[in-house]
Motif scaffolding. Structure first.
Motif, short mmCIF file in Angstrom:
data_model
loop_
_atom_site.label_atom_id
_atom_site.label_comp_id
_atom_site.label_asym_id
_atom_site.label_seq_id
_atom_site.Cartn_x
_atom_site.Cartn_y
_atom_site.Cartn_z
N GLU A 1 5.18 8.81 9.31
CA GLU A 1 5.03 8.80 7.86
C GLU A 1 4.34 7.52 7.39
O GLU A 1 4.46 6.48 8.00
N LEU A 2 3.65 7.67 6.28
CA LEU A 2 3.09 6.52 5.57
C LEU A 2 3.79 6.44 4.23
O LEU A 2 4.02 7.46 3.59
N ASN A 3 4.11 5.23 3.80
CA ASN A 3 4.66 5.11 2.46
C ASN A 3 3.52 4.77 1.50
O ASN A 3 2.38 4.58 1.92
N MET A 4 3.81 4.70 0.24
CA MET A 4 2.77 4.48 -0.76
C MET A 4 2.06 3.14 -0.58
O MET A 4 0.87 3.04 -0.80
N SER A 5 2.78 2.11 -0.16
CA SER A 5 2.13 0.82 0.03
C SER A 5 1.16 0.88 1.22
O SER A 5 0.12 0.23 1.20
N ASP A 6 1.50 1.68 2.25
CA ASP A 6 0.59 1.85 3.38
C ASP A 6 -0.70 2.55 2.94
O ASP A 6 -1.79 2.16 3.34
N ARG B 1 -1.95 2.59 -0.12
CA ARG B 1 -2.70 1.62 -0.94
C ARG B 1 -3.48 0.64 -0.06
O ARG B 1 -4.62 0.31 -0.33
N TYR C 1 -2.61 10.76 4.67
CA TYR C 1 -1.18 10.70 4.35
C TYR C 1 -0.44 11.88 4.99
O TYR C 1 0.62 11.72 5.58
N SER D 1 3.53 5.79 13.31
CA SER D 1 4.76 6.41 12.84
C SER D 1 4.42 7.77 12.26
O SER D 1 3.26 8.09 12.03
#
Length: 181
Positions: A8-13, A15, A51, A6
């Motif tokens: 984008e990565l979110n913060m949980s990704d 982590r 990121y 994807s």
């Protein structure tokens, strides 16, 4: 670990990436820079870059290979930019410390001797020129395939195999000499 392709990565990704690969990234950064503080900075920058650049991850290699390539490029960039003195301080430990634990309880003396031998061997690996040290660490410590190492370093698979073989020979020769002292 598979990463969804994807933009984008979110913060949980992030982590999750740090939990899965943080130690590998830091260890490889340490091998290249030979400095714990610089390895900390490099590791942090690697995950920031991951990121920011996740859209460029094509999925042709594993996530680990992708992160180790970013680690290598970032660490080499640090070495080019900074005026670093390569000093291994007494008391610093190798990134692999504590990985050879056993289920039975060996004597304190045998455990100490085993750790001393491992530290000496690690110091010999760190003394190798980068062109031999990097492929050896990627193969032995990170257990990457020749093709993955080739992708990270930009070397042909034959050159990777040759450098790993020569690195092992050099460490064996040096380690044998240091043991006889």
């Amino acid at each position: 670990m598979q990463m969804q392709h994807s933009a984008e990565l979110n913060m949980s990704d992030i982590r999750m990436l740090m939990e899965f690969y943080g130690e590998d990234v830091w260890n490889y950064a340490y091998v290249i820079t030979r400095n714990t503080y610089t390895a900390d900075d490099v590791a942090q920058d690697v995950f920031i870059k991951a990121y920011q650049k996740v859209a460029f991850f094509r999925g042709e290699a594993s996530v680990k290979t992708w992160l180790l390539k970013i680690t290598r490029n970032t660490a080499l960039s640090y070495l080019r930019r900074a005026f670093l003195r390569r000093v291994v301080l007494i008391g610093d430990h190798s990134p692999g410390d504590g990985l050879n634990g056993t289920t039975s309880s060996p004597s304190a003396e045998s455990e100490y001797l085993k750790q001393e031998e491992a530290d000496e061997l690690w110091q010999e690996v760190l003394k190798l020129p980068g062109k031999f040290r990097d492929p050896l660490v990627l193969r032995v410590h990170h257990q990457l395939s020749i093709e993955e190492i080739s992708g990270i370093t930009g070397l042909s698979p034959g050159t990777v195999k040759s450098r790993i073989y020569r690195a092992k020979q050099k460490v064996a020769a040096r380690f044998g000499r240091s043991e006889r002292r």
